[in-house]
Write an enzyme that holds these catalytic residues in place. Structure first.
Site, short mmCIF file in Angstrom:
data_model
loop_
_atom_site.label_atom_id
_atom_site.label_comp_id
_atom_site.label_asym_id
_atom_site.label_seq_id
_atom_site.Cartn_x
_atom_site.Cartn_y
_atom_site.Cartn_z
N ASP A 55 30.79 41.86 38.18
CA ASP A 55 31.08 41.46 36.81
C ASP A 55 30.81 39.97 36.61
O ASP A 55 30.34 39.55 35.54
CB ASP A 55 32.53 41.79 36.46
CG ASP A 55 32.87 41.53 35.01
OD1 ASP A 55 32.45 42.33 34.15
OD2 ASP A 55 33.53 40.52 34.73
N ASN A 97 38.75 33.91 32.17
CA ASN A 97 37.38 33.41 32.18
C ASN A 97 37.35 32.07 31.43
O ASN A 97 38.38 31.55 31.02
CB ASN A 97 36.42 34.44 31.55
CG ASN A 97 36.82 34.81 30.13
OD1 ASN A 97 37.51 34.06 29.43
ND2 ASN A 97 36.39 35.98 29.68
#
Length: 382
Positions: free
Chosen positions: A257, A63
């Site tokens: 998500d 991420n």
């Protein structure tokens, strides 16, 4: 010249010996696999109810903060469960089948996984009913430079075997052998509990998410539900799908998500990570060529965590007259982190209207129940 020929002859002999050893090992392994398959066919159950996957985490798994994306972990968990479930269900005679994900129980993200670490995913079938099976999955993260290992995730997933000839035909599941009657009874209780929860979730009215705000409208007030609500639109392609041409459960979870992370980041304006996922229910299949709209909104905020409801609606491009339908729903929990990955306080949620207040109150109940369960598990040493 004679010396060179002798060396070549010696090297050739060594290659021949190595090849012979490899061929012998392959023959032995082939005989063992054949034996396992024959025994599986005789007993109607699979000998191998475990599956292991290992993969090094690369930069494209990360991420924005540099940790491995929670959605990638969820996708790996589902892949491991699908493999062991499909392998087990095809140890009997009849139509070949594929294990389709129908529910994911609460998933805990216990430790962050970093780029360069190796994830070891272990999936084991722990309960079978006539038409479904439970797979429990653990994810270990290994630093291959130091050898240090840590438990990163654990989850329980439920699958049903769908025939490859007819996707609507649910096949019977071969039974597994239990270590004790108590283990079988505990599994049966888990099966009944998840079945009841799935029926209750399915019975709830499908509340459609409001449309995304018009860019010309005045901006929403910060820290309200509308300010952070986010949507993602995705066209389902071949790489997203199973052999049935329906979306992989892991692909859907990764999209969910991502959207939940956007909602959390907009609310906090800090680095955020997935802490846990409440039960994910897969209500209806999503076929190749569909357009999916994944929408997330805040439902509850405590001092250090945020609960985000994520809904997945699907519609067919070629059969637009059929309209949208609710395909998947779940609740994700995120926490806010500082630059040193320490938890930060979360801004309070400004609730507007009766519907938002109702969802906030329901989220608070779930928060307290989960907190109590974590304390109970800690006392039992789980």
């Amino acid at each position: 010249m004679d010396c060179s020929r002798a060396q070549q002859s010696q090297a050739s002999d060594e290659v021949d010996k190595t090849t012979a050893v490899v061929e012998k090992q392959q023959h032995s392994q082939s005989k063992q696999v054949s034996k396992d398959v024959r025994e599986g066919e005789k007993t109607g159950a699979s000998k191998c109810t475990k599956n292991h996957l290992s993969r090094i985490m690369r930069p494209d798994d990360a991420n924005v903060a540099g940790n491995v994306h929670g959605g990638n972990i969820l996708k790996m968990i589902e892949e491991a469960g699908c493999i062991v479930g499909t392998r087990h269900c095809n140890t009997q005679n009849g139509d070949r089948c594929l294990a389709a994900l129908v529910r994911v129980e609460k998933t805990e993200f216990l430790s962050p996984v970093f780029i360069g670490e190796v994830t070891h995913v272990t999936a084991e079938i722990t309960h079978t009913s006539k038409h479904s099976l439970e797979v429990q999955v653990k994810v270990m993260a290994e630093n291959i430079l130091t050898g240090a290992k840590k438990l990163a995730n654990k989850a329980a997933l439920w699958y049903v075997p769908c025939s490859l000839q007819n996707v609507d035909k649910i096949m019977e599941v071969p039974p597994i052998k239990y270590a004790s009657a108590e283990q079988e009874e505990e599994g049966r209780k888990r099966y009944e509990a998840q079945k009841m929860e799935r029926l209750e979730t399915k019975a709830r009215p499908e509340e459609m998410m409001p449309s995304p705000p018009n860019p010309e409208d005045p901006p929403k007030e910060k820290h309200t539900v509308g300010f952070s609500q986010s949507s993602l639109i995705h066209l389902v392609g071949p790489s997203d799908c199973t052999l049935h041409d329906y979306v992989h459960g892991g692909v859907t979870m990764k999209l969910m998500d991502e959207v939940a992370g956007i909602v959390a980041a907009r609310h906090c304006n800090t680095n955020i990570v997935t802490a846990s996922v409440d039960a994910i229910n897969f209500h209806r299949k999503i076929k190749k060529g569909c357009v999916v709209t994944v929408t997330g909104r805040l439902t509850f905020v405590s001092n250090k965590s945020m609960e985000i409801e994520v809904l997945v609606d699907a519609s067919s491009v070629v059969e637009a007259e059929k309209g949208k339908y609710r395909a998947v729903s779940a609740f994700f929990t995120f926490i806010s982190l500082d630059k040193d990955n320490k938890p930060l306080p979360v801004p309070a949620l400004k609730v507007e209207g009766e519907d938002e207040q109702r969802r906030f109150d329901e989220g608070k109940v779930r928060y307290l129940q989960n907190k109590e369960k974590r304390l109970s598990d800690k006392m039992r040493g789980q």
